[in-house]
Design a protein around this motif. Structure first.
Motif, PDB file in Angstrom:
ATOM      1  N   UNK A   1       0.835  -1.210   0.000  1.00 16.03           N
ATOM      2  CA  UNK A   1       0.000   0.000   0.000  1.00 16.03           C
ATOM      3  C   UNK A   1       0.870   1.260   0.000  1.00 16.03           C
ATOM      4  N   UNK A   2       0.446   2.252  -0.754  1.00 14.40           N
ATOM      5  CA  UNK A   2       1.219   3.486  -0.863  1.00 14.40           C
ATOM      6  C   UNK A   2       0.690   4.522   0.114  1.00 14.40           C
ATOM      7  N   UNK A   3       1.592   5.331   0.614  1.00 14.66           N
ATOM      8  CA  UNK A   3       1.241   6.317   1.634  1.00 14.66           C
ATOM      9  C   UNK A   3       1.267   7.725   1.065  1.00 14.66           C
ATOM     10  N   UNK A   4       0.317   8.549   1.543  1.00 12.89           N
ATOM     11  CA  UNK A   4       0.348   9.980   1.297  1.00 12.89           C
ATOM     12  C   UNK A   4       0.045  10.381  -0.127  1.00 12.89           C
ATOM     13  N   UNK A   5       0.074  11.676  -0.340  1.00 16.36           N
ATOM     14  CA  UNK A   5      -0.151  12.225  -1.665  1.00 16.36           C
ATOM     15  C   UNK A   5      -1.589  12.635  -1.891  1.00 16.36           C
ATOM     16  N   UNK A   6      -1.781  13.571  -2.823  1.00 15.75           N
ATOM     17  CA  UNK A   6      -3.122  13.921  -3.267  1.00 15.75           C
ATOM     18  C   UNK A   6      -3.617  12.823  -4.190  1.00 15.75           C
ATOM     19  N   UNK A   7      -4.825  12.354  -3.952  1.00 15.58           N
ATOM     20  CA  UNK A   7      -5.352  11.200  -4.668  1.00 15.58           C
ATOM     21  C   UNK A   7      -6.210  11.633  -5.866  1.00 15.58           C
ATOM     22  N   UNK A   8      -6.735  10.641  -6.563  1.00 18.58           N
ATOM     23  CA  UNK A   8      -7.527  10.912  -7.758  1.00 18.58           C
ATOM     24  C   UNK A   8      -8.769  11.736  -7.430  1.00 18.58           C
TER      25      UNK A   8
ATOM     26  N   UNK B   1      -7.445   5.236 -18.753  1.00 17.84           N
ATOM     27  CA  UNK B   1      -8.190   4.040 -18.458  1.00 17.84           C
ATOM     28  C   UNK B   1      -7.978   3.701 -16.987  1.00 17.84           C
ATOM     29  N   UNK B   2      -9.049   3.502 -16.247  1.00 13.67           N
ATOM     30  CA  UNK B   2      -8.919   3.184 -14.828  1.00 13.67           C
ATOM     31  C   UNK B   2      -8.732   1.696 -14.584  1.00 13.67           C
ATOM     32  N   UNK B   3      -8.388   1.359 -13.358  1.00 10.41           N
ATOM     33  CA  UNK B   3      -8.358  -0.032 -12.911  1.00 10.41           C
ATOM     34  C   UNK B   3      -9.476  -0.193 -11.879  1.00 10.41           C
ATOM     35  N   UNK B   4     -10.221  -1.296 -11.888  1.00 10.68           N
ATOM     36  CA  UNK B   4     -11.330  -1.463 -10.932  1.00 10.68           C
ATOM     37  C   UNK B   4     -10.911  -1.364  -9.470  1.00 10.68           C
ATOM     38  N   UNK B   5      -9.660  -1.634  -9.173  1.00 14.26           N
ATOM     39  CA  UNK B   5      -9.209  -1.619  -7.774  1.00 14.26           C
ATOM     40  C   UNK B   5      -9.212  -0.222  -7.164  1.00 14.26           C
ATOM     41  N   UNK B   6      -9.217   0.823  -7.998  1.00 12.06           N
ATOM     42  CA  UNK B   6      -9.039   2.186  -7.508  1.00 12.06           C
ATOM     43  C   UNK B   6     -10.332   3.009  -7.576  1.00 12.06           C
ATOM     44  N   UNK B   7     -11.443   2.407  -7.112  1.00  9.38           N
ATOM     45  CA  UNK B   7     -12.714   3.119  -7.042  1.00  9.38           C
ATOM     46  C   UNK B   7     -13.255   3.101  -5.617  1.00  9.38           C
ATOM     47  N   UNK B   8     -12.553   3.742  -4.680  1.00 10.39           N
ATOM     48  CA  UNK B   8     -13.114   3.870  -3.333  1.00 10.39           C
ATOM     49  C   UNK B   8     -14.352   4.764  -3.375  1.00 10.39           C
ATOM     50  N   UNK B   9     -15.145   4.716  -2.318  1.00 13.55           N
ATOM     51  CA  UNK B   9     -16.423   5.426  -2.307  1.00 13.55           C
ATOM     52  C   UNK B   9     -16.266   6.928  -2.526  1.00 13.55           C
ATOM     53  N   UNK B  10     -15.167   7.533  -2.042  1.00 16.97           N
ATOM     54  CA  UNK B  10     -15.035   8.976  -2.190  1.00 16.97           C
ATOM     55  C   UNK B  10     -14.953   9.402  -3.659  1.00 16.97           C
ATOM     56  N   UNK B  11     -14.363   8.548  -4.495  1.00 15.99           N
ATOM     57  CA  UNK B  11     -14.320   8.838  -5.933  1.00 15.99           C
ATOM     58  C   UNK B  11     -15.712   8.730  -6.534  1.00 15.99           C
ATOM     59  N   UNK B  12     -16.431   7.664  -6.198  1.00 13.48           N
ATOM     60  CA  UNK B  12     -17.769   7.453  -6.738  1.00 13.48           C
ATOM     61  C   UNK B  12     -18.732   8.548  -6.288  1.00 13.48           C
ATOM     62  N   UNK B  13     -18.648   8.943  -5.038  1.00 14.06           N
ATOM     63  CA  UNK B  13     -19.541   9.985  -4.525  1.00 14.06           C
ATOM     64  C   UNK B  13     -19.272  11.329  -5.187  1.00 14.06           C
TER      65      UNK B  13
ATOM     66  N   UNK C   1     -22.062  -1.619  -6.077  1.00 10.41           N
ATOM     67  CA  UNK C   1     -21.819  -0.401  -5.308  1.00 10.41           C
ATOM     68  C   UNK C   1     -21.841   0.830  -6.212  1.00 10.41           C
ATOM     69  N   UNK C   2     -21.265   0.711  -7.391  1.00 15.89           N
ATOM     70  CA  UNK C   2     -21.258   1.827  -8.338  1.00 15.89           C
ATOM     71  C   UNK C   2     -22.683   2.192  -8.741  1.00 15.89           C
ATOM     72  N   UNK C   3     -23.487   1.195  -9.072  1.00 15.62           N
ATOM     73  CA  UNK C   3     -24.856   1.470  -9.516  1.00 15.62           C
ATOM     74  C   UNK C   3     -25.721   2.015  -8.380  1.00 15.62           C
TER      75      UNK C   3
END
Length: 599
Positions: A325-332, A352-364, A406-408
């Motif tokens: 896991x990576x630490x810190x930084x401004x995220x997507x 092109x995104x990867x499915x692993x990088x869709x936490x709820x804050x991005x979707x919201x 979750x996305x839908x």
């Protein structure tokens, strides 16, 4: 020929310069003092020889004597083999051909920006080009074979111009340059210049070396290069839409993928650089920007100390990575937030995104912002857990379906697209049918489908066997294509009777009587060219032109596009009340370097 490995360039060495060898002096215990004095004299003599020795131009035939050498006490980082006036383009004309993904389109813009600063001109006429640069893709064998065939054609043109004042030079840029550097330089001597994805700054020097009849190459990958300070010369679709690169490289190491080996490790542009570029595009009237990256939603800006906190990167639930896991930084999500505020009337897409990088804050955030398009690309690659594990994708079928659910839930009007590979190593008929069932269960609007093509350097090349016959791969691919077409037709037909907000791109390719544009979900919509109401509630009308937002009532649909009738002009800033803005997807043009069938 003396081979200078540091720059991968061959130079002819004049006979007047001899190699200087260090000689270790043997000392006699009885003559130690005299030997020390002799050694000091030799060192002083050697230093004198170095200070007055040859510079780079002395190793190239046809160059006049170099300027007088002035010793410097300290090394200058700007010092180079060439004087500043040697790598000027002298108005020579450059012709670009771009293959593969939209990252290559963006790389073309970066390369052209660099060459333009050095005095080169750009041409769209191959016959008048002094330099031909092919921006290449290595994702599949077929893509590379296309380049080899094109090189044969260009070489024939080059031979006809050998006796001109500026003989035509051919260069290979991008992924193929990095992957096949030796073959490209040696195979029939087809190429003058090679520049990998991280070496575009070096293009002026490489072309100067090529001008003196030598092959020049720089394919070194970088851990830092993002071209953040290079403002690309954008070639927009009629000034309407364009692409902005936000990160380069990939750390995922999927077993089938060559990208980490041709484009290197992930590194992200600073947010400030991206915001500046998007603001400039907004000022120029661009109405749609697509953020680009090999794994665009793993964006992480650590360029400033205050960004480097202890928080770990959040992943989609049930997903994992091959790296820590990576630490810190401004995220997507931070980047999307800032970019979407620049111009509320500018659409924001990403690929092109990867499915692993869709936490709820991005979707919201996507659900909340009206100008972030509600269309997500979720590359699944397979519906079989066994194959997903062999691909090193980091998730199971169940985790993937939970993400879709979750996305839908968060974005009810979302449109989904995906990538799938048919015939991966060890795939059985049962594995294939699991993929077909996943396509039906999710209900994608768009698919990018490919028969598996093994690439050297990948994990699959070293550890797995490409054991599915070509004809079986093709049969399975065709079945997946048919299923995707059925799903696209079904989803698009559900839009009949709805009103869609369309960004107009211009005239339809099939008829000058029609206009075309795209929905928020990236569906192509065709409608007659006619004046429409300035607003829904007004009787005044105005013509529709490229770059306008208009409301279109959908009258018919198929798996490829929608047809309708324009009702009125509109805007993202002030959406009309009571609009039914259902969203869908048709044909996504961003293949992220994957050559296959897009539906």
């Amino acid at each position: 020929m003396e081979h200078l490995r540091a720059f991968n360039v061959l130079f002819t060495v004049s006979q007047q310069w001899r190699a200087v060898r260090f000689i270790q002096l043997r000392h006699s215990s009885n003559l130690r003092n005299s030997a020390d004095k002799s050694k000091r004299r030799n060192v002083d003599r050697f230093r004198t020889q170095l200070s007055s020795g040859p510079s780079f131009p002395d190793f190239i035939k046809g160059i006049s004597s170099p300027k007088e050498y002035v010793p410097q006490e300290e090394h200058s980082e700007t010092a180079g083999y060439f004087s500043e006036d040697m790598d000027i383009g002298n108005s020579r004309k450059v012709y670009f051909e771009t293959y593969g993904c939209q990252m290559n389109v963006n790389d073309t813009d970066i390369a052209w920006s660099i060459l333009q600063r050095r005095g080169y001109k750009r041409t769209t006429n191959l016959n008048e080009a002094d330099v031909v640069l092919l921006v290449t893709c290595s994702i599949r064998e077929k893509a590379e074979q296309t380049i080899w065939n094109r090189l044969q054609q260009l070489t024939a043109m080059k031979r006809k111009r050998l006796n001109t004042s500026w003989p035509m030079k051919i260069g290979i840029l991008g992924c193929m340059a990095e992957r096949l550097k030796t073959e490209l330089l040696e195979r029939e001597k087809l190429v003058d210049v090679l520049a990998g994805p991280d070496a575009y700054r070096d293009l002026p020097r490489l072309l100067t070396v090529a001008d003196f009849g030598q092959q020049a190459s720089n394919v070194l990958l970088s851990l830092e290069e993002t071209y953040a300070d290079i403002m690309p010369v954008h070639h927009t679709t009629q000034g309407i839409s364009t692409f902005v690169s936000i990160m380069r490289g990939c750390d995922n190491m999927c077993s089938y993928c060559i990208v980490p080996f041709t484009r290197g490790r992930e590194r992200s542009r600073p947010v400030s650089s991206i915001v500046k570029e998007v603001q400039l595009l907004s000022d120029q009237g661009v109405k749609e920007v697509t953020l680009l990256g090999q794994n665009v939603n793993s964006y992480r800006d650590t360029s400033e100390e205050q960004f480097c906190g202890p928080d770990l990167t959040a992943l989609s639930r049930g997903f994992k990575t091959v790296y820590r896991p990576k630490q810190g930084g401004l995220r997507f999500s931070d980047l999307l937030d800032r970019v979407s505020h620049i111009d509320p009337n500018m659409r924001i897409r990403f690929t092109s995104p990867h499915p692993k990088d869709f936490p709820d804050e991005v979707l919201q955030l996507i659900a909340e912002r009206g100008n972030i398009c509600k269309q997500l690309h979720l590359p699944a690659q397979s519906g079989s857990d066994r194959i997903l594990k062999a691909m090193r994708r980091g998730y199971t079928r169940e985790a993937y379906l939970h993400l879709v659910e979750n996305i839908k839930t968060i974005i009810p009007e979302v449109s989904l697209s995906s990538d799938f590979i048919s015939g991966f190593c060890g795939e059985t008929e049962e594995d294939h049918q699991l993929t077909v069932s996943l396509i039906r269960e999710v209900g994608y609007n768009v698919g990018f489908l490919f028969a598996y093509s093994m690439r050297k350097k990948t994990h699959a090349y070293h550890r797995l066997e490409d054991d599915v016959p070509a004809e079986v791969k093709q049969q399975r691919l065709e079945e997946c294509i048919n299923v995707f077409r059925e799903e696209a037709a079904r989803v698009n037909s559900e839009l009949i009777g709805s009103t869609q907000l369309i960004l107009v791109e211009g005239e339809s390719k099939r008829s000058a009587e029609d206009l075309c544009g795209r929905t928020d979900g990236n569906v192509k919509v065709i409608f007659p060219k006619e004046d429409v109401a300035v607003q829904l509630s007004e009787s005044n009308t105005a013509p529709v032109t490229a770059g306008d937002y208009v409301l279109v009532e959908i009258l018919s649909a198929n798996s490829q596009s929608l047809r309708g009738r324009a009702i009125s002009h509109s805007s993202l800033k002030k959406p009309e009340k009571n609009q039914d803005l259902n969203l869908g997807v048709d044909k996504l043009h961003l293949s992220n370097g994957r050559e296959g069938v897009s539906l």
